[in-house]
Design an enzyme around this catalytic site. Sequence first.
Site, PDB file in Angstrom:
ATOM      1  N   ASN A   1      52.972 -30.346 -46.671  1.00 13.47           N
ATOM      2  CA  ASN A   1      53.915 -31.316 -46.105  1.00 13.47           C
ATOM      3  C   ASN A   1      54.322 -30.971 -44.691  1.00 13.47           C
ATOM      4  O   ASN A   1      54.191 -29.837 -44.239  1.00 13.47           O
ATOM      5  CB  ASN A   1      55.058 -31.517 -47.114  1.00 13.47           C
ATOM      6  CG  ASN A   1      56.411 -31.022 -46.733  1.00 13.47           C
ATOM      7  OD1 ASN A   1      56.621 -30.331 -45.745  1.00 13.47           O
ATOM      8  ND2 ASN A   1      57.373 -31.363 -47.563  1.00 13.47           N
TER       9      ASN A   1
ATOM     10  N   ASP B   1      65.710 -38.483 -44.811  1.00 13.49           N
ATOM     11  CA  ASP B   1      67.060 -38.770 -44.318  1.00 13.49           C
ATOM     12  C   ASP B   1      66.910 -39.495 -42.988  1.00 13.49           C
ATOM     13  O   ASP B   1      65.922 -39.317 -42.293  1.00 13.49           O
ATOM     14  CB  ASP B   1      67.975 -37.532 -44.212  1.00 13.49           C
ATOM     15  CG  ASP B   1      67.366 -36.352 -43.482  1.00 13.49           C
ATOM     16  OD1 ASP B   1      66.473 -36.560 -42.641  1.00 13.49           O
ATOM     17  OD2 ASP B   1      67.796 -35.212 -43.740  1.00 13.49           O
TER      18      ASP B   1
ATOM     19  N   HIS C   1      62.208 -37.025 -41.908  1.00 10.88           N
ATOM     20  CA  HIS C   1      63.476 -36.798 -41.197  1.00 10.88           C
ATOM     21  C   HIS C   1      63.486 -37.760 -40.015  1.00 10.88           C
ATOM     22  O   HIS C   1      62.887 -37.493 -38.968  1.00 10.88           O
ATOM     23  CB  HIS C   1      63.580 -35.343 -40.743  1.00 10.88           C
ATOM     24  CG  HIS C   1      63.681 -34.379 -41.887  1.00 10.88           C
ATOM     25  ND1 HIS C   1      64.755 -34.384 -42.767  1.00 10.88           N
ATOM     26  CD2 HIS C   1      62.853 -33.401 -42.322  1.00 10.88           C
ATOM     27  CE1 HIS C   1      64.583 -33.443 -43.674  1.00 10.88           C
ATOM     28  NE2 HIS C   1      63.429 -32.828 -43.433  1.00 10.88           N
TER      29      HIS C   1
ATOM     30  N   GLU D   1      54.430 -27.504 -43.201  1.00  9.92           N
ATOM     31  CA  GLU D   1      54.596 -27.531 -41.756  1.00  9.92           C
ATOM     32  C   GLU D   1      53.580 -26.680 -40.996  1.00  9.92           C
ATOM     33  O   GLU D   1      53.952 -25.775 -40.262  1.00  9.92           O
ATOM     34  CB  GLU D   1      56.029 -27.112 -41.397  1.00  9.92           C
ATOM     35  CG  GLU D   1      57.048 -28.137 -41.842  1.00  9.92           C
ATOM     36  CD  GLU D   1      58.491 -27.767 -41.487  1.00  9.92           C
ATOM     37  OE1 GLU D   1      58.699 -26.817 -40.721  1.00  9.92           O
ATOM     38  OE2 GLU D   1      59.393 -28.456 -41.990  1.00  9.92           O
TER      39      GLU D   1
ATOM     40  N   GLU E   1      61.434 -35.482 -47.993  1.00 16.60           N
ATOM     41  CA  GLU E   1      62.721 -34.989 -47.463  1.00 16.60           C
ATOM     42  C   GLU E   1      63.440 -36.090 -46.690  1.00 16.60           C
ATOM     43  O   GLU E   1      63.985 -35.852 -45.604  1.00 16.60           O
ATOM     44  CB  GLU E   1      62.491 -33.775 -46.548  1.00 16.60           C
ATOM     45  CG  GLU E   1      61.755 -32.638 -47.212  1.00 16.60           C
ATOM     46  CD  GLU E   1      61.534 -31.423 -46.315  1.00 16.60           C
ATOM     47  OE1 GLU E   1      62.250 -31.275 -45.308  1.00 16.60           O
ATOM     48  OE2 GLU E   1      60.639 -30.624 -46.614  1.00 16.60           O
TER      49      GLU E   1
HETATM   50  O1  G3I Z   1      73.596 -18.924 -47.196  1.00 20.44           O
HETATM   51  C1  G3I Z   1      74.025 -18.623 -45.864  1.00 20.44           C
HETATM   52  C2  G3I Z   1      75.490 -18.262 -45.865  1.00 20.44           C
HETATM   53  O2  G3I Z   1      75.689 -17.093 -46.607  1.00 20.44           O
HETATM   54  C3  G3I Z   1      75.948 -18.085 -44.424  1.00 20.44           C
HETATM   55  O3  G3I Z   1      77.313 -17.869 -44.392  1.00 20.44           O
HETATM   56  C4  G3I Z   1      75.630 -19.318 -43.611  1.00 20.44           C
HETATM   57  C5  G3I Z   1      76.002 -19.143 -42.143  1.00 20.44           C
HETATM   58  O4  G3I Z   1      75.180 -19.899 -41.301  1.00 20.44           O
HETATM   59  O5  G3I Z   1      74.251 -19.570 -43.685  1.00 20.44           O
HETATM   60  C6  G3I Z   1      73.801 -19.816 -44.997  1.00 20.44           C
HETATM   61  O6  G3I Z   1      72.427 -20.079 -44.977  1.00 20.44           O
HETATM   62  C7  G3I Z   1      72.035 -21.317 -44.428  1.00 20.44           C
HETATM   63  C8  G3I Z   1      71.241 -22.089 -45.481  1.00 20.44           C
HETATM   64  O7  G3I Z   1      70.736 -23.270 -44.927  1.00 20.44           O
HETATM   65  C9  G3I Z   1      72.089 -22.457 -46.682  1.00 20.44           C
HETATM   66  O8  G3I Z   1      73.142 -23.284 -46.304  1.00 20.44           O
HETATM   67  C10 G3I Z   1      71.164 -21.048 -43.222  1.00 20.44           C
HETATM   68  O9  G3I Z   1      71.935 -20.464 -42.181  1.00 20.44           O
HETATM   69  C11 G3I Z   1      70.547 -22.327 -42.736  1.00 20.44           C
HETATM   70  O10 G3I Z   1      69.595 -22.033 -41.726  1.00 20.44           O
HETATM   71  C12 G3I Z   1      69.824 -23.024 -43.871  1.00 20.44           C
HETATM   72  O11 G3I Z   1      69.353 -24.250 -43.367  1.00 20.44           O
HETATM   73  C13 G3I Z   1      68.343 -24.872 -44.137  1.00 20.44           C
HETATM   74  C14 G3I Z   1      67.151 -25.135 -43.238  1.00 20.44           C
HETATM   75  O12 G3I Z   1      66.166 -25.855 -43.961  1.00 20.44           O
HETATM   76  C15 G3I Z   1      66.541 -23.844 -42.736  1.00 20.44           C
HETATM   77  O13 G3I Z   1      65.437 -24.103 -41.961  1.00 20.44           O
HETATM   78  C16 G3I Z   1      68.891 -26.199 -44.651  1.00 20.44           C
HETATM   79  O14 G3I Z   1      69.907 -25.930 -45.621  1.00 20.44           O
HETATM   80  C17 G3I Z   1      67.772 -27.003 -45.288  1.00 20.44           C
HETATM   81  O15 G3I Z   1      68.244 -28.298 -45.574  1.00 20.44           O
HETATM   82  C18 G3I Z   1      66.616 -27.124 -44.312  1.00 20.44           C
HETATM   83  O16 G3I Z   1      65.594 -27.842 -44.941  1.00 20.44           O
HETATM   84  C19 G3I Z   1      64.409 -28.011 -44.194  1.00 20.44           C
HETATM   85  C20 G3I Z   1      63.271 -27.996 -45.189  1.00 20.44           C
HETATM   86  O17 G3I Z   1      63.308 -26.807 -45.948  1.00 20.44           O
HETATM   87  C21 G3I Z   1      61.942 -28.148 -44.475  1.00 20.44           C
HETATM   88  N1  G3I Z   1      61.908 -29.337 -43.663  1.00 20.44           N
HETATM   89  C22 G3I Z   1      63.012 -29.464 -42.717  1.00 20.44           C
HETATM   90  C23 G3I Z   1      64.345 -29.351 -43.439  1.00 20.44           C
HETATM   91  C24 G3I Z   1      65.488 -29.532 -42.480  1.00 20.44           C
HETATM   92  O18 G3I Z   1      65.540 -28.514 -41.514  1.00 20.44           O
END
Ligand code: G3I
Length: 401
Positions: A257, A323, A293, A216, A321
Amino acid sequence: MKLSIAFSSLLALIPLATAQQGPWQQCGGIGWSGGTTCATGWICKYQNDWYSQCLQDTNPVTPPPSSSSSSSSVPPTSTTSSNPPTATGLHNVAVSKGKLYIGTATEMYKLNGDAPYAAIASDINEFGMITAENSMKWDATERTQGVWTFTGGDNLVNWAIANGQKLRGHTTVWHSQLPSWVSSGGFSAAALTSVIENHTTTLIDRYKGKILMGREPFNDDGTFRSSVFYTTLGTSYIATALHAARAADPAAKLYINDYNIDGLGAKSTAMANLVAQLKADNVPIDGIGIQGHLIVGAVPNNLQANFEQFAALGVEIAITELDIRMTLPVTPEKLAQQKADYKKVVAACKAVPACVGITVWEYTDKYSWVPGVFSSQGAALPWDDNLAKKPAYDGIVEGFN
Ligand code: G3I
């Protein structure tokens, strides 16, 4: 009174025992007490020990029997080889068309806590590649400078290897999920270069032999995204990370990517220009990852032309990725459009030999990141919240045919 209740209960049970299940409905699995046959043209197929589902009978070999049931049924608790996991899963279909894999993003905490979910994620017929959704990112691996946490990534690598699946690294250098010691560290250019080199080298060395990528770099208009990396180092941080990655593992495929580079447009042009420049500068770069996405009904029409412009640079490409989200609630019409959209994306990848594979960003709506970020949107994946295949699943298969 008692008789009446018993009678009512019996009436309620009769349809469950004899009714045919409709398209996409459950028709078997551990604990299932509903119907085990499907409507005409649909067949009850084993998905995992907990779930059999009515899917379209694409290969009817014999005409439907004259009895009330036109489809075969699967005993709800069957675990025998007479009902093996599908022989034509997504990964197998992709490989049969010359691609390397269909993959999914996942994480150990989901695999450990949800056995039905894990059964599908570990099915090599469906997924030949696994990506760590979060556990290899900077904030998960080096939250404090020099203090490394590999547990999540290591466990996932071992799990994938045990299943015979490959692993895609995700990710080395990204502006998001970046610990504050990096983003607000006040590093000089030289010091930040060293921080990037050290992080990339350590991470890739740990997972030597796997695919890794950085990500990104762009805003949607094709200008470079402002981040601590770009602000401090300009575009040189990209070459720094790629050189460090190549040195750490000469065999690793190095990808860059981004999202919104699916069809032709300013951001895709910027990516093409960047990769052309990297190659001109002899910076190691093997592939472009198109995140994918996307939105139901709004998938660009010029995917293939865009994939071809990337391929013309002499790199491989992958959809990393995928969806395709919709505004909730789900309707049959939206599911049909989503099926067509998945088919469109897959067909574009199929048509371009340089497109080596497709990864869905989680395979089930149950664990998608979408609803947490886009309110009122979701249902973006080929399996629904109950781990049942959606029409989108068939869209992927049809895209390869
Ligand atoms: O692990 C913590 C947990 O302890 C806490 O209670 C909870 C409360 O919000 O958060 C949890 O962490 C979250 C994590 O995902 C695991 O679930 C984060 O807040 C959350 O921000 C994080 O989101 C991820 C996101 O990237 C962050 O930018 C998504 O799972 C993940 O699918 C997403 O993936 C990204 C790719 O890496 C890059 N391209 C875009 C894609 C979608 O945004």
